[in-house]
Design a protein around this motif. Structure first.
Motif, PDB file in Angstrom:
ATOM      1  N   UNK A   1      52.185 -42.246  53.309  1.00 14.10           N
ATOM      2  CA  UNK A   1      52.529 -40.748  52.956  1.00 14.10           C
ATOM      3  C   UNK A   1      51.297 -40.208  53.161  1.00 14.10           C
ATOM      4  N   UNK A   2      50.025 -40.446  52.935  1.00 13.28           N
ATOM      5  CA  UNK A   2      48.769 -39.808  52.977  1.00 13.28           C
ATOM      6  C   UNK A   2      48.472 -39.419  54.485  1.00 13.28           C
ATOM      7  N   UNK A   3      48.762 -40.428  55.412  1.00 13.37           N
ATOM      8  CA  UNK A   3      48.631 -40.043  56.596  1.00 13.37           C
ATOM      9  C   UNK A   3      49.715 -38.977  57.175  1.00 13.37           C
ATOM     10  N   UNK A   4      50.905 -39.415  56.791  1.00 13.51           N
ATOM     11  CA  UNK A   4      51.969 -38.348  57.297  1.00 13.51           C
ATOM     12  C   UNK A   4      51.679 -37.032  56.987  1.00 13.51           C
ATOM     13  N   UNK A   5      50.845 -36.763  55.852  1.00 15.16           N
ATOM     14  CA  UNK A   5      50.691 -35.251  55.384  1.00 15.16           C
ATOM     15  C   UNK A   5      49.460 -34.807  56.225  1.00 15.16           C
ATOM     16  N   UNK A   6      48.917 -35.355  57.135  1.00 18.80           N
ATOM     17  CA  UNK A   6      48.010 -34.816  57.714  1.00 18.80           C
ATOM     18  C   UNK A   6      48.246 -35.232  59.644  1.00 18.80           C
TER      19      UNK A   6
END
Lengths: 163, 289
Positions: free
Chosen positions: B105-110
């Motif tokens: 999730x954290x990577x997909x947000x950026x």
């Protein structure tokens, strides 16, 4: 974004970053990472540094409400955005029910992953107040707990959701 | 882990960004999400003296439909923006699903779709499904704009046809006649793992007969690759379990996998057989999933 050049020719930038509701205007170098800005400039050391490569999730903060790894975001890129760190989850000395739930369910072992876990879980519950266990596991899949205490962490998040 | 020093630019227009790229030359890199680039810089794998940020180019984040053109995805659209796009969910859920099974999730947000494509990693998750849907990409440079099929864009691992002064601006998914598409991937974990094998397909069905098919294999060749012999084998035929098995076997002979830390070539080859079969069955029976 204003740029300043010192006598030795190093360029610095004036950024305004909102953290936990307050605007902080600071001078940073282009290579300053958001996690270091938060920990060193603002002295908010709840956000942890783990792998520093965006794999472990220890440094998770919310950027405009969405979890991101602050170790791979530049402070200059964060200019103008709103962030929430683990210090911003509690309200007036009162722990958030999610944090209470981590305590009640013994979801903390060494504690190093906890701030990141709280941030990912907080983002999930804001977006989806009644998640399934699968959704909880998916939401914290970018947060590694090397004590492997996932069972109680999942329990704590589900318990906070059902309150 | 700290980053080395670099010169930072935040151009206001894409033309300005291209001009900077041309001016600074090979020492300059484009910064979009940074989830890959900043990691490589921390490891010392790349050491750009200049970073050109796309932060101000807001219009590159749009996901919209244009009559006559198709679905346009801005290169700066994040993986989660793709997952959550109502337009994509309605038209090509298969693209949302492929984006959803990337990283975490954290990577997909950026992380951005343009970054995922320009890195040209053989195991990248978005190129196979985009190629199956016949996507093209728009590149903007100092001399103007050019459009090419995504399939032609990749040259080798980390190598593309992007010129030094060019930036990926947009991915275009043309209107489709196909009735179903999907991307399925095998990784060693369900989250945060690169694909060991990824298979994307798009099929056009008429009753039980396959009128057209595109099969794209990821992580089993230097670039995401079509499997033309396998495609030819299924087109014009009535679907049966035996046929799907034959097509899977054919695709497994077409791919060119290597042994690496995530899997052996032999294993990957057999997984191509299984996943081609499964992907076809899924797209035939369930539409765009």
């Amino acid at each position: 974004m204003e740029a300043l050049v010192d006598n030795s020719g190093v360029k610095r930038y004036l950024v305004t970053i909102n953290v936990n509701g307050d605007d902080y205007t600071r001078i940073v170098k282009a290579n300053t990472l958001l996690v270091n800005f938060i920990r060193d400039e603002l002295d908010l050391t709840g956000t942890k540094k783990g792998c520093e490569l965006g794999d472990c999730g220890s440094c998770t903060v919310l950027m405009d409400g969405k979890p991101v790894n602050s170790c791979i975001v530049l402070a200059v890129e964060a200019d103008g955005h709103k962030f929430t760190t683990v210090e911003g989850v509690a309200q007036n000395e009162n722990l958030d029910r999610l944090q209470e739930s981590f305590v009640d369910n013994a979801a903390v072992q060494c504690g190093y992953c906890t701030p990141g876990m709280i941030m990912s879980a907080k983002a999930l519950l804001t977006r989806n107040p009644q998640p399934t266990e699968e959704e909880v596991r998916e939401a914290i899949s970018g947060n590694l707990c090397r004590c492997t205490g996932y069972v109680n962490i999942v329990k704590a998040i589900l318990a906070a959701a059902s309150e | 882990m700290y980053l080395p020093d670099f010169e930072y630019h935040m151009p206001a227009t894409i033309q300005e960004a291209c001009a900077l790229l041309a001016e600074k030359g090979q020492v300059a890199k484009v910064l979009a999400g940074g989830t890959d680039l900043l990691n490589k810089m921390k490891h010392g794998l790349v050491a750009p003296a200049v970073l050109i940020s796309l932060k101000q180019l807001e219009q590159l984040s749009n996901i919209e439909y244009e009559e006559g053109k198709g679905v346009l995805i801005g290169a700066r659209a994040t993986h989660n923006a793709i997952c959550n796009s109502k337009l994509l969910q309605e038209k090509y859920l298969s693209i949302c699903e492929a984006a959803h099974h990337m990283a975490n999730n954290q990577i997909r947000n950026v992380g951005t779709i343009g970054g995922n494509i320009s890195n040209a990693v053989p195991s990248a998750d978005l190129p196979p499904i985009l190629m199956a849907l016949d996507a093209s990409i728009t590149l903007v440079g100092t001399k103007g704009e050019r459009v090419m099929a995504l399939e032609e864009f990749f040259v080798g691992p980390g190598k593309t046809l992007l010129a030094p002064d060019e930036i990926i601006a947009q991915i275009v998914i043309p209107d489709q006649s196909c009735t179903g598409s999907t991307y399925i991937k095998f990784g060693l974990r369900r989250s945060g793992a690169l694909a060991v094998v990824g298979v994307a397909v798009a099929v056009t069905m008429d009753g039980n007969v396959c009128k057209d098919a595109r099969i794209v294999l990821g992580a089993v060749a230097p670039v995401p690759m079509r499997a033309p012999k396998a495609e030819a084998m299924i087109i014009g035929k009535a679907i049966s379990d035996d046929l799907l098995e034959e097509v899977g076997v054919c695709a497994s002979t077409e791919c060119k996998p290597i042994d690496d830390i995530r899997g052996s070539a032999e294993y990957r080859r057999d997984m191509v057989r299984v996943f081609t079969k499964r992907a076809l069955r899924k797209a035939i029976n369930e539409g765009h999933v």
